[in-house]
Design an enzyme around this catalytic site. Structure first.
Site, PDB file in Angstrom:
ATOM      1  N   TYR A 116       0.759  -1.345   0.229  1.00  0.00           N
ATOM      2  CA  TYR A 116      -0.212   0.394  -0.298  1.00  0.00           C
ATOM      3  C   TYR A 116       1.037   1.333   0.215  1.00  0.00           C
ATOM      4  O   TYR A 116       0.411   2.700  -0.155  1.00  0.00           O
ATOM      5  CB  TYR A 116      -0.854   0.097   1.386  1.00  0.00           C
ATOM      6  CG  TYR A 116      -2.096  -0.640   0.938  1.00  0.00           C
ATOM      7  CD1 TYR A 116      -2.241  -1.592   0.209  1.00  0.00           C
ATOM      8  CD2 TYR A 116      -2.687  -1.424   2.267  1.00  0.00           C
ATOM      9  CE1 TYR A 116      -2.947  -2.924   0.004  1.00  0.00           C
ATOM     10  CE2 TYR A 116      -3.394  -2.264   2.348  1.00  0.00           C
ATOM     11  CZ  TYR A 116      -3.792  -3.267   0.731  1.00  0.00           C
ATOM     12  OH  TYR A 116      -4.933  -4.192   0.922  1.00  0.00           O
ATOM     13  N   LYS A 166       3.639 -15.638   2.101  1.00  0.00           N
ATOM     14  CA  LYS A 166       3.423 -16.369   0.808  1.00  0.00           C
ATOM     15  C   LYS A 166       5.218 -16.462   0.075  1.00  0.00           C
ATOM     16  O   LYS A 166       5.377 -16.470  -0.323  1.00  0.00           O
ATOM     17  CB  LYS A 166       2.946 -15.761  -0.273  1.00  0.00           C
ATOM     18  CG  LYS A 166       2.392 -16.702  -1.855  1.00  0.00           C
ATOM     19  CD  LYS A 166       1.697 -17.588  -1.675  1.00  0.00           C
ATOM     20  CE  LYS A 166       1.387 -18.376  -2.699  1.00  0.00           C
ATOM     21  NZ  LYS A 166       0.668 -19.846  -2.689  1.00  0.00           N
ATOM     22  N   ASP A 169      -2.870 -18.572   1.641  1.00  0.00           N
ATOM     23  CA  ASP A 169      -3.998 -18.727   0.889  1.00  0.00           C
ATOM     24  C   ASP A 169      -4.532 -20.481   1.813  1.00  0.00           C
ATOM     25  O   ASP A 169      -6.184 -20.503   2.027  1.00  0.00           O
ATOM     26  CB  ASP A 169      -3.963 -19.894  -0.597  1.00  0.00           C
ATOM     27  CG  ASP A 169      -1.846 -20.089  -0.660  1.00  0.00           C
ATOM     28  OD1 ASP A 169      -1.348 -19.796   0.166  1.00  0.00           O
ATOM     29  OD2 ASP A 169      -2.039 -20.800  -1.567  1.00  0.00           O
ATOM     30  N   ASP A 214      -5.059  -7.176   5.766  1.00  0.00           N
ATOM     31  CA  ASP A 214      -6.220  -6.399   5.531  1.00  0.00           C
ATOM     32  C   ASP A 214      -7.534  -7.210   5.354  1.00  0.00           C
ATOM     33  O   ASP A 214      -8.286  -7.468   4.902  1.00  0.00           O
ATOM     34  CB  ASP A 214      -6.177  -5.555   4.523  1.00  0.00           C
ATOM     35  CG  ASP A 214      -7.274  -4.327   4.065  1.00  0.00           C
ATOM     36  OD1 ASP A 214      -7.917  -4.657   4.961  1.00  0.00           O
ATOM     37  OD2 ASP A 214      -6.921  -4.232   2.870  1.00  0.00           O
ATOM     38  N   ASP A 261     -10.419  -8.943   7.134  1.00  0.00           N
ATOM     39  CA  ASP A 261     -12.079  -8.814   7.224  1.00  0.00           C
ATOM     40  C   ASP A 261     -12.695 -10.367   7.005  1.00  0.00           C
ATOM     41  O   ASP A 261     -13.906 -10.591   7.973  1.00  0.00           O
ATOM     42  CB  ASP A 261     -12.184  -7.899   5.823  1.00  0.00           C
ATOM     43  CG  ASP A 261     -12.245  -6.430   5.651  1.00  0.00           C
ATOM     44  OD1 ASP A 261     -11.548  -6.402   6.925  1.00  0.00           O
ATOM     45  OD2 ASP A 261     -11.826  -5.931   5.243  1.00  0.00           O
TER      46      ASP A 261
END
Length: 346
Positions: free
Chosen positions: A139, A185, A217, A241, A245
């Site tokens: 970001y 990852k 994942d 993030d 959620d």
């Protein structure tokens, strides 16, 4: 001693849920002899309308001078074409206050089990925290470019940035069940290989903490199938993030989850993890519980007012158990109904 709280109500349902939170704070403070004062500052779309900027300098100055910050929600379609979107203010205030750690709890109380989309035998007892790095990664990395025929985003992390969120997460685990899950990852990304190597080094400083490592994942699946396996998850900005959620949904509604953003010094910022919900703004049905629980987090972590924090949390759970809930939790109560019920139980 008077505690100074900066209030950033924001946009759409932001002022509605902030009003609920401040009403609960007023009643709880009177009961628990908590002395405070609040100062409101423009932020997000509201600040764009008032000042032309999503984060005016006066808001930065006021936030820095406060002992804690309450933020409701910002953004929405009204400012889609603005030169600077409200979300730019959110990224900017995190950098201005050096809020590098976002702490998001996911706890399913007995009252919330029936509201969860996950089977009761799977979700019962869920209680974990995501420690998300907040001021670096995809970001914030540069170069960043959007062209007609290509786009570039850069995921960058320095050693210091990774070490400080690791230390925060491990220290949090020491206060909980002493278990950390590192999510990355590392089978693909260089930044994730760096994260994992750093985690292995930091873990040696916390011999009482057990550590496991999962790919992003696989973790998204495990949160749905075995949420009780987690205690503290430490992960990068982008992954955190997404995971937080997803985790919120297993509680039955994203409208029940608070968060804390913390830095090395200065005030912490407390906010619900949901957005500004333009579709329900002004209808009186926005769930205020995440914002109210953000007040409880503030009481606990910024002011060590633990009894007050516990009373607010317990009142929220009792109201859900009593079925006094807004439509997102399957009820027909209004925002004001829920607020009044929480105050009555405090």
């Amino acid at each position: 001693m008077t505690h100074h709280i900066a209030v950033l109500a924001g946009d759409y349902i932001g002022p509605e849920i902030m009003a609920s939170a401040l009403a609960v704070l007023q009643h709880a403070a009177a009961k628990y002899d908590f002395d405070y004062e609040t100062t409101a500052y423009p932020f997000g779309g509201a600040a764009i309308d008032a000042c032309g900027e999503p984060l005016p300098q006066a808001t930065i100055d006021g936030a820095k001078a406060a002992d804690a910050i309450l933020l409701a929600a910002i953004g929405g379609p009204k400012w889609d074409a603005a030169p600077k979107r409200p979300e730019a203010g959110l990224l900017a205030i995190r950098q201005a206050l050096q809020l590098y750690a976002n702490i998001r709890p996911t706890k399913v109380s007995d009252a919330q089990i029936d509201a969860s989309p996950i089977k009761p035998e799977i979700v019962a007892g869920t209680d974990f925290v995501i420690a998300r790095e907040l001021t670096s990664g995809a970001y914030f990395g540069k170069p960043r470019e959007l062209a007609a025929d290509h786009a570039i985003d850069t995921m960058y992390y320095s050693q210091a940035e990774v070490e400080r969120i690791m230390n925060t997460g491990f220290q949090l685990a020491m206060q909980r069940k002493q278990h950390v899950t590192i999510v990355d990852k590392s089978n693909v990304l260089a930044t994730s290989k760096f994260w994992r190597a750093t985690a292995e080094r930091i873990a040696k400083r916390f011999p009482k903490v057990s550590v496991d490592y999962r790919y992003i994942d696989a973790t998204t699946m495990a949160i749905m199938t075995a949420p009780t396996a987690f205690d503290v998850i430490i992960t990068a900005n982008l992954f955190g993030d997404i995971l937080s959620d997803e985790a919120a949904q297993i509680t039955g509604s994203i409208g029940t989850i608070p968060s804390m953003s913390a830095g090395a010094s200065g005030p912490n910022l407390y906010e619900p993890i949901h957005g500004s919900a333009p579709d329900i703004a002004g209808k009186g049905i926005a769930n205020p519980i995440a914002m109210i629980k953000s007040v409880a987090m503030m009481a606990q972590y910024s002011f060590q007012a633990n009894a007050m924090a516990q009373a607010i949390e317990a009142a929220c759970d009792a109201v859900i158990a009593a079925g006094i809930t807004t439509p997102d939790l399957g009820g027909s109560a209004t925002n004001q109904d829920v607020t009044d019920a929480i105050i009555a139980r405090i």
